[in-house]
Design an enzyme around this catalytic site. Structure first.
Site, PDB file in Angstrom:
ATOM      1  CB  VAL A  68      30.008  -5.275 -51.027  1.00 43.34           C
ATOM      2  CG1 VAL A  68      31.466  -4.925 -50.792  1.00 43.34           C
ATOM      3  CG2 VAL A  68      29.084  -4.172 -50.512  1.00 43.34           C
ATOM      4  CG  ASN A  95      35.623  -1.020 -43.817  1.00 37.37           C
ATOM      5  OD1 ASN A  95      35.427  -0.557 -42.701  1.00 37.37           O
ATOM      6  ND2 ASN A  95      35.883  -0.247 -44.886  1.00 37.37           N
ATOM      7  CB  SER A 147      28.577   0.285 -35.864  1.00 43.06           C
ATOM      8  OG  SER A 147      28.303   1.463 -35.144  1.00 43.06           O
ATOM      9  CE1 TYR A 160      26.035   2.575 -40.523  1.00 42.76           C
ATOM     10  CE2 TYR A 160      25.794   2.829 -38.142  1.00 42.76           C
ATOM     11  CZ  TYR A 160      26.596   2.669 -39.259  1.00 42.76           C
ATOM     12  OH  TYR A 160      27.975   2.581 -39.114  1.00 42.76           O
ATOM     13  CB  ALA A 162      18.063  -2.722 -38.431  1.00 48.09           C
ATOM     14  CE  LYS A 164      27.541  -0.813 -39.905  1.00 52.74           C
ATOM     15  NZ  LYS A 164      28.642  -1.377 -40.701  1.00 52.74           N
TER      16      LYS A 164
HETATM   17  P1  NAI Z   1      33.680   5.952 -45.426  1.00 54.34           P
HETATM   18  O1  NAI Z   1      32.476   6.579 -46.031  1.00 54.34           O
HETATM   19  O2  NAI Z   1      34.885   6.783 -45.159  1.00 54.34           O
HETATM   20  O3  NAI Z   1      34.141   4.696 -46.303  1.00 54.34           O
HETATM   21  C1  NAI Z   1      33.237   3.739 -46.780  1.00 54.34           C
HETATM   22  C2  NAI Z   1      33.755   3.202 -48.100  1.00 54.34           C
HETATM   23  O4  NAI Z   1      32.841   2.184 -48.538  1.00 54.34           O
HETATM   24  C3  NAI Z   1      33.822   4.257 -49.216  1.00 54.34           C
HETATM   25  O5  NAI Z   1      35.084   4.256 -49.833  1.00 54.34           O
HETATM   26  C4  NAI Z   1      32.732   3.828 -50.176  1.00 54.34           C
HETATM   27  O6  NAI Z   1      33.012   4.150 -51.525  1.00 54.34           O
HETATM   28  C5  NAI Z   1      32.702   2.333 -49.949  1.00 54.34           C
HETATM   29  N1  NAI Z   1      31.438   1.739 -50.401  1.00 54.34           N
HETATM   30  C6  NAI Z   1      30.189   2.222 -50.242  1.00 54.34           C
HETATM   31  N2  NAI Z   1      29.297   1.432 -50.858  1.00 54.34           N
HETATM   32  C7  NAI Z   1      30.006   0.410 -51.403  1.00 54.34           C
HETATM   33  C8  NAI Z   1      29.638  -0.730 -52.160  1.00 54.34           C
HETATM   34  N3  NAI Z   1      28.366  -0.963 -52.505  1.00 54.34           N
HETATM   35  N4  NAI Z   1      30.618  -1.585 -52.535  1.00 54.34           N
HETATM   36  C9  NAI Z   1      31.901  -1.335 -52.219  1.00 54.34           C
HETATM   37  N5  NAI Z   1      32.313  -0.267 -51.526  1.00 54.34           N
HETATM   38  C10 NAI Z   1      31.368   0.596 -51.112  1.00 54.34           C
HETATM   39  O7  NAI Z   1      33.138   5.273 -44.077  1.00 54.34           O
HETATM   40  P2  NAI Z   1      33.899   4.603 -42.840  1.00 54.34           P
HETATM   41  O8  NAI Z   1      33.580   5.407 -41.652  1.00 54.34           O
HETATM   42  O9  NAI Z   1      35.302   4.294 -43.157  1.00 54.34           O
HETATM   43  O10 NAI Z   1      33.044   3.267 -42.713  1.00 54.34           O
HETATM   44  C11 NAI Z   1      33.576   1.971 -42.871  1.00 54.34           C
HETATM   45  C12 NAI Z   1      32.743   1.008 -42.054  1.00 54.34           C
HETATM   46  O11 NAI Z   1      32.841   1.347 -40.673  1.00 54.34           O
HETATM   47  C13 NAI Z   1      31.245   1.045 -42.397  1.00 54.34           C
HETATM   48  O12 NAI Z   1      30.743  -0.280 -42.396  1.00 54.34           O
HETATM   49  C14 NAI Z   1      30.651   1.845 -41.239  1.00 54.34           C
HETATM   50  O13 NAI Z   1      29.308   1.512 -41.015  1.00 54.34           O
HETATM   51  C15 NAI Z   1      31.553   1.405 -40.101  1.00 54.34           C
HETATM   52  N6  NAI Z   1      31.589   2.296 -38.957  1.00 54.34           N
HETATM   53  C16 NAI Z   1      31.897   3.629 -39.097  1.00 54.34           C
HETATM   54  C17 NAI Z   1      31.895   4.460 -38.008  1.00 54.34           C
HETATM   55  C18 NAI Z   1      32.185   5.918 -38.115  1.00 54.34           C
HETATM   56  O14 NAI Z   1      31.810   6.667 -37.175  1.00 54.34           O
HETATM   57  N7  NAI Z   1      32.824   6.405 -39.157  1.00 54.34           N
HETATM   58  C19 NAI Z   1      31.602   3.954 -36.649  1.00 54.34           C
HETATM   59  C20 NAI Z   1      31.321   2.542 -36.602  1.00 54.34           C
HETATM   60  C21 NAI Z   1      31.329   1.748 -37.721  1.00 54.34           C
END
Ligand code: NAI
Length: 272
Positions: A68, A95, A147, A160, A162, A164
């Site tokens: 991204v 996401n 988040s 992080y 900041a 969000k």
């Molecule tokens: P996750 O680590 O399971 O999945 C994140 C995905 O993003 C991974 O597949 C990763 O390869 C991909 N990714 C990372 N850098 C990338 C890049 N430069 N380009 C494309 N893809 C990339 O994490 P999760 O928990 O599913 O997180 C998804 C979103 O939800 C994030 O934005 C996170 O900040 C947000 N979030 C997560 C929470 C949690 O407690 N797990 C709570 C609130 C928000």
């Protein structure tokens, strides 16, 4: 990298999801595929993408190895996706995200840059690159995954949080901007969710976030709670969508008693 999988949308509604190889992105891809949508799965994790496509059903989507942070990559992959959907982009889900914790002065510069570049600039890149396609699709929407750390900023999660807060701000501005071309905006604010992100983030050098949360007996919700919330947000109204009772409570408290909430967060952070 261009599309993998040659299936076409054939009139189905089309959703493009970043970070779709894992966690919330993957669960959202499954939710929408099960609901009859055609899904563009984008991620930097090629192996994870192949498994994700299998999970949603090879007929229901196509994969894109997209970082991204790469503006050119966004243009190329959205153009390839649009070829499969006859020009439709009903929903873009920004996401993809990364979380690194710790005291600010101890954070590696690379980790600071990564969070800002992926969590914030990645979302901006997506909104800019997808604008024309979204504007050309009646009733289209952007869903930005922020988040609860977009309304409260716990110590040791400053960078992080900041990013969000910024995604929430961006979403608020874009709601007003995109309305002029008929594109809606949703901002999703989940509490802690059970995904691999909890194993990668660290508040201290000794243990990952999952262990810290367990020790503090902090609620962690299942990932389907977010994918269901995104489904409802897309089919409903309103900009902000808190996910989980704890998130709604904190969102409400942070408006009503911001000093109290900050004090609580400081006390909790000291216990980690
Ligand atoms: P996750 O680590 O399971 O999945 C994140 C995905 O993003 C991974 O597949 C990763 O390869 C991909 N990714 C990372 N850098 C990338 C890049 N430069 N380009 C494309 N893809 C990339 O994490 P999760 O928990 O599913 O997180 C998804 C979103 O939800 C994030 O934005 C996170 O900040 C947000 N979030 C997560 C929470 C949690 O407690 N797990 C709570 C609130 C928000």
């Amino acid at each position: 990298m261009a599309a993998s999988g040659n299936m076409r949308a054939d009139g189905r509604r089309a959703i493009f999801i970043t970070g779709a190889a894992s966690g919330i992105g993957l669960a959202t891809a499954r939710r929408f595929a099960a609901g009859g949508w055609f899904v563009g799965l984008a991620d930097i994790d090629s192996k994870g993408l192949a498994a994700a496509l299998e999970a949603v059903g090879a007929d229901n989507g196509a994969t894109f190895r997209l970082d991204v942070r790469d503006r050119g990559g966004w243009k190329r992959d959205l153009a390839a996706f649009a070829k499969l959907t006859d020009g439709r982009l009903d929903v873009l889900v920004n996401n993809a995200g990364v979380a690194k914790g710790g005291y600010l002065e101890q954070q590696a510069a690379a980790d600071v840059d990564l969070q800002v570049d992926v969590n914030l600039k990645g979302v901006i890149n997506g909104c800019q690159a997808a604008f024309d396609l979204l504007a050309a699709t009646p009733g289209a929407l952007v869903v930005n995954v922020a988040s609860v750390a977009g309304v409260i900023a716990p110590p040791r999660m400053g960078v992080y949080a900041a990013t969000k807060f910024a995604v929430r701000g961006l979403s608020e501005a874009l709601e007003g901007e995109f309305a002029r071309v008929g594109v809606g905006v949703r901002c999703v604010l989940p509490w802690f969710i059970d995904t691999p992100l909890l194993d990668k983030a660290r508040l201290s050098s000794n243990e990952d976030l999952r262990v810290s949360l367990r020790e503090q007996k902090t609620t962690v919700y299942p990932v389907e709670m977010v994918s269901d919330a995104i489904w409802r947000a897309v089919h409903g109204k309103g900009l902000h969508h808190f996910v989980g009772g704890r998130a709604r409570q904190v969102g409400w408290l942070s408006r009503l008693a911001p000093t109290f909430v900050r004090k609580q967060l400081q006390q909790q952070a000291e216990a980690f």
